[in-house]
Enzyme design. Sequence first.
Site, PDB file in Angstrom:
ATOM      1  N   MET A  12       0.846  -1.198   0.000  1.00  0.00           N
ATOM      2  CA  MET A  12       0.000   0.000   0.000  1.00  0.00           C
ATOM      3  C   MET A  12       0.884   1.250   0.000  1.00  0.00           C
ATOM      4  O   MET A  12       0.428   2.342   0.373  1.00  0.00           O
ATOM      5  CB  MET A  12      -0.938   0.011   1.215  1.00  0.00           C
ATOM      6  CG  MET A  12      -1.929  -1.159   1.173  1.00  0.00           C
ATOM      7  SD  MET A  12      -3.482  -0.834   2.039  1.00  0.00           S
ATOM      8  CE  MET A  12      -2.898  -0.498   3.677  1.00  0.00           C
ATOM      9  N   GLY A  13       2.133   1.113  -0.413  1.00  0.00           N
ATOM     10  CA  GLY A  13       3.031   2.261  -0.456  1.00  0.00           C
ATOM     11  C   GLY A  13       3.557   2.617   0.919  1.00  0.00           C
ATOM     12  O   GLY A  13       3.575   1.778   1.822  1.00  0.00           O
ATOM     13  N   GLY A  36       5.194  -9.838   3.890  1.00  0.00           N
ATOM     14  CA  GLY A  36       5.936  -9.815   5.144  1.00  0.00           C
ATOM     15  C   GLY A  36       5.246 -10.641   6.220  1.00  0.00           C
ATOM     16  O   GLY A  36       4.020 -10.618   6.344  1.00  0.00           O
ATOM     17  N   GLY A  69      11.402  -2.804   5.246  1.00  0.00           N
ATOM     18  CA  GLY A  69      10.693  -4.092   5.229  1.00  0.00           C
ATOM     19  C   GLY A  69      10.177  -4.415   3.830  1.00  0.00           C
ATOM     20  O   GLY A  69      10.355  -5.533   3.325  1.00  0.00           O
ATOM     21  N   HIS A  70       9.556  -3.424   3.165  1.00  0.00           N
ATOM     22  CA  HIS A  70       9.070  -3.649   1.796  1.00  0.00           C
ATOM     23  C   HIS A  70      10.238  -3.921   0.840  1.00  0.00           C
ATOM     24  O   HIS A  70      10.151  -4.778  -0.038  1.00  0.00           O
ATOM     25  CB  HIS A  70       8.320  -2.410   1.287  1.00  0.00           C
ATOM     26  CG  HIS A  70       7.100  -2.054   2.069  1.00  0.00           C
ATOM     27  ND1 HIS A  70       7.046  -0.969   2.911  1.00  0.00           N
ATOM     28  CD2 HIS A  70       5.878  -2.629   2.127  1.00  0.00           C
ATOM     29  CE1 HIS A  70       5.838  -0.884   3.451  1.00  0.00           C
ATOM     30  NE2 HIS A  70       5.117  -1.872   3.014  1.00  0.00           N
ATOM     31  N   VAL A 125      11.369  -7.458   9.273  1.00  0.00           N
ATOM     32  CA  VAL A 125      12.588  -6.640   9.373  1.00  0.00           C
ATOM     33  C   VAL A 125      12.423  -5.721  10.578  1.00  0.00           C
ATOM     34  O   VAL A 125      11.363  -5.111  10.765  1.00  0.00           O
ATOM     35  CB  VAL A 125      12.813  -5.835   8.082  1.00  0.00           C
ATOM     36  CG1 VAL A 125      14.076  -4.992   8.181  1.00  0.00           C
ATOM     37  CG2 VAL A 125      12.896  -6.782   6.888  1.00  0.00           C
TER      38      VAL A 125
END
Length: 285
Positions: free
Chosen positions: A30-31, A147, A36-37, A180
């Site tokens: 979702m931006g 994640g 982490g992304h 993360v």
Amino acid sequence: MQTVKSLHVLRTALAQLRVENATIALVPTMGALHEGHLTLVRRAKEAADHVVASIFVNPRQFGPNEDLDAYPRQLAADAAMLEAEGVALLWAPDAAAMYPPGFATNVSVAGVSDGLCGAARPGHFDGVATVVLKLFNQVAPDMAFFGEKDFQQLAVIRTMARDCDLIAPHADAIIGVPTVREADGLAMSSRNRYLSPGQRAAAAALPQAMQAAVAAIEGGAAAATALAALEAALIAAGFASVDYAALADAASLAPLEALGPAPARLLVAARIGTTRLIDNLPVGA
Ligand code: PAF
């Protein structure tokens, strides 16, 4: 990297990527991207020939009391980060492209959606399952990366993929990537930006209390005893409330009273100020 906002352009761009049986990995987001992304993107890049990322702030997974309008939106900055990571294609539809007039379908995964965050956020996982099924059908990836920070979400998506016999991606090609963490152990989340400096310092108590609970349960303590100590530690550290702290079967998320032979997970949601943080850890792994 090409940024695409309409489905017919997406299909053309995907066909160009798929030459000579090239494989595609999807990283749905979702931006408001953080490390982490980007870790998901890096894992995806290792596994597939091309990475497609999506950015869509999905209105159907926000409740009436959750501020959809306040969700951080930073498409240009996110696109620059994805391009730097070597993403081939960014799928960034608007709400009208995702849910055109007359859209009437709801995907609901019973059981695994119901407790934990599902109890506190009614309809949230229906919204997630609906948009993820659409993203899977739009991109038809060979694999998709999520994640483990959103562990219940991952369980819902895997259950949906298995129950619906999805082929692109197959349920076994839905890859969970370990959470993360910041240097003090706090799980990375777009919500961390809402914490004041004092709250941010206190938030480190969450992973610390969870590690203590995992050690206690692995040492033979009853879940109820370890979870009560965890809740007390969070309140003592300055958390306002604990939505839930649970030991659950790692696949079904059914509650457990003690560690058994099957993989288990400790899952917690707690509020610090008005910010709701979630985290989870493997138990007995
Ligand atoms: O985890 C998220 O960012 C979202 O829930 C997802 C999976 C992209 C669906 O909107």
